[in-house]
Write an enzyme that holds these catalytic residues in place. Sequence first.
Site, PDB file in Angstrom:
ATOM      1  N   LYS A  39       0.839  -1.184   0.000  1.00 16.97           N
ATOM      2  CA  LYS A  39       0.000   0.000   0.000  1.00 16.97           C
ATOM      3  C   LYS A  39       0.885   1.250   0.000  1.00 16.97           C
ATOM      4  O   LYS A  39       2.064   1.179   0.388  1.00 16.97           O
ATOM      5  CB  LYS A  39      -0.952  -0.022   1.203  1.00 16.97           C
ATOM      6  CG  LYS A  39      -0.236  -0.097   2.568  1.00 16.97           C
ATOM      7  CD  LYS A  39       0.047   1.264   3.138  1.00 16.97           C
ATOM      8  CE  LYS A  39       0.734   1.161   4.479  1.00 16.97           C
ATOM      9  NZ  LYS A  39       1.198   2.467   4.978  1.00 16.97           N
TER      10      LYS A  39
ATOM     11  N   HIS B 100      -0.985  -5.687   5.737  1.00 15.41           N
ATOM     12  CA  HIS B 100      -0.619  -6.599   6.824  1.00 15.41           C
ATOM     13  C   HIS B 100      -1.584  -6.530   8.001  1.00 15.41           C
ATOM     14  O   HIS B 100      -1.622  -7.447   8.825  1.00 15.41           O
ATOM     15  CB  HIS B 100       0.817  -6.329   7.294  1.00 15.41           C
ATOM     16  CG  HIS B 100       0.991  -5.063   8.061  1.00 15.41           C
ATOM     17  ND1 HIS B 100       1.125  -3.839   7.457  1.00 15.41           N
ATOM     18  CD2 HIS B 100       1.056  -4.828   9.397  1.00 15.41           C
ATOM     19  CE1 HIS B 100       1.272  -2.911   8.382  1.00 15.41           C
ATOM     20  NE2 HIS B 100       1.230  -3.476   9.563  1.00 15.41           N
TER      21      HIS B 100
ATOM     22  N   GLU C  15      -0.536   6.973  17.598  1.00 14.42           N
ATOM     23  CA  GLU C  15       0.785   6.507  17.994  1.00 14.42           C
ATOM     24  C   GLU C  15       1.673   7.647  18.452  1.00 14.42           C
ATOM     25  O   GLU C  15       1.517   8.798  18.031  1.00 14.42           O
ATOM     26  CB  GLU C  15       1.455   5.733  16.853  1.00 14.42           C
ATOM     27  CG  GLU C  15       1.515   6.451  15.539  1.00 14.42           C
ATOM     28  CD  GLU C  15       2.019   5.543  14.417  1.00 14.42           C
ATOM     29  OE1 GLU C  15       2.485   4.417  14.690  1.00 14.42           O
ATOM     30  OE2 GLU C  15       1.944   5.956  13.255  1.00 14.42           O
TER      31      GLU C  15
ATOM     32  N   ASP D 136      -2.071   7.172   4.035  1.00 13.98           N
ATOM     33  CA  ASP D 136      -1.187   6.165   4.611  1.00 13.98           C
ATOM     34  C   ASP D 136      -1.938   5.198   5.507  1.00 13.98           C
ATOM     35  O   ASP D 136      -1.661   3.991   5.494  1.00 13.98           O
ATOM     36  CB  ASP D 136      -0.070   6.849   5.409  1.00 13.98           C
ATOM     37  CG  ASP D 136       0.930   5.854   5.977  1.00 13.98           C
ATOM     38  OD1 ASP D 136       1.423   5.019   5.204  1.00 13.98           O
ATOM     39  OD2 ASP D 136       1.215   5.920   7.184  1.00 13.98           O
TER      40      ASP D 136
ATOM     41  N   HIS E  63      -5.477   0.921   5.765  1.00 17.89           N
ATOM     42  CA  HIS E  63      -5.698   0.018   6.889  1.00 17.89           C
ATOM     43  C   HIS E  63      -7.069   0.178   7.540  1.00 17.89           C
ATOM     44  O   HIS E  63      -7.780  -0.800   7.759  1.00 17.89           O
ATOM     45  CB  HIS E  63      -4.630   0.238   7.955  1.00 17.89           C
ATOM     46  CG  HIS E  63      -3.230   0.036   7.454  1.00 17.89           C
ATOM     47  ND1 HIS E  63      -2.855  -1.035   6.671  1.00 17.89           N
ATOM     48  CD2 HIS E  63      -2.105   0.761   7.634  1.00 17.89           C
ATOM     49  CE1 HIS E  63      -1.571  -0.963   6.398  1.00 17.89           C
ATOM     50  NE2 HIS E  63      -1.090   0.116   6.974  1.00 17.89           N
TER      51      HIS E  63
END
Length: 464
Positions: free
Chosen positions: A141, A171, A209, A228, A233
């Site tokens: 990605k 992932h 994060e 991103d 995701h």
Amino acid sequence: MHSPERTMITRLVVFGGTGDLAGRYLLPGLAALRAAGYVDDDFELVCVDLKDWDDSRFETWALDQLDRHAAGIPIEARRALVGAARYRRSDIGNAVEVAELVTGEGPVAVYLALAPNLFPVAIRTLHAARMPAGSRIVLEKPFGEDLATAQNLNRLLADLVPERAVFRVDHFLAMTTVQNLLGSRLANRVLESIWNSAHIARIEIVWDETLTLEDRAGYYDRVGALKDMVQNHLLQLMCLVAMEPPISLSERDLRDRKVDVLRTVRPLAEADIPYRTRRGRYRAGTIGTREVPSYVDEQGVDPQRDTETFAEIELSLDNWRWSGTSFVLRSGKALAEDRKEVAVHFRPVPSMPFGRDGATRPNVLRFGLDPECLTLALTAAGTSADTLEPLTMTAQMEPPELPAYGTLLLNVLAGDPALSIRADEAEEAWRVVAPVLAGWARDLAPLENYSAGSRGPGDIDRGG
């Protein structure tokens, strides 16, 4: 989810084979496969990049990466993997050199661990190289930069290999807790019966994060938090949370239901952008004891790009199950704490017989993504009959046999695309965020500043 009846490929060529992705994730994933016995001495690994290295220099680098990122894997497996690997210097645009790397007896899996802007060139070069029948191609990605580029990539790939041989990997889909989103829902009647808007008010999908740019300006500053994390995701996680129960977990049934979710997302109108989206960029601050510079002062950052490091969008689904439930997708860097979870907020009970001491917060079911755990917040009777106290039940997940990238690589080698993203799904995901990108380009939602170490724009408690 790999199927043993499919052909197991024993040859992997990684373009971008000395980059951060290869060192941090791909080599550890392959080492885990070696340790678990999924690959053996017959497995061939070729790492390709532009560095003027030989096999010895590559071996030193690869072992160092495995020492740093896969110390828990037996050293014998790490050394066996690296000892059998080869390094080749080549340019992905050189059709003659690429052909020498990917042709030969039997199919090959080609992993493009490259910047997304190199994908079109890479696909055209591989097409000219004429990969052996049964070969597979893996793309990291983000898949494209917008809807138009994603459609163009899909057309190029369709001329190269069959759709079942294309692995647009994420992932996140191979993480144990992410797969438990489906398991917890579908294997427990008590949850599936209330898994709808009548009982659920809001679902938050969060990847906050404390990490900052971490030397990724070359990639991140051209992408930003929305592309991103959210477009890739977090939308994938929303699909698993909101999808209708599939007939099976086969690649067709599972991916059909995910696409259904994306197609039901109500497009954000221009008037929605200021109220249902938010973006921000961190400035200097302190995270713990670490002094963090402003994002615009990080090496390699172009301040004129107005790249966001915090993105939040609120979506609605126009279907029977989820009408009236809001889905909040959020990701930010340089925040006060790590919070990586899917939080399912249930509606409050309609009536409380506990008098003035009966105040209660709605139940929340949390799927922790990193670390992986499952937590249910309830309310129970307190020390006296007319009082209530919070009750939290937590289950730690068993460590997975393989890391996420190990599972993805196994699926690639085994030819099982269930955990990869299908062509139509990739395009539908871009359609969801297209109005946001357009609105932000017109400054319909301002780029807010927030201090590193804060909770984000406005420094409010967004945990809920």
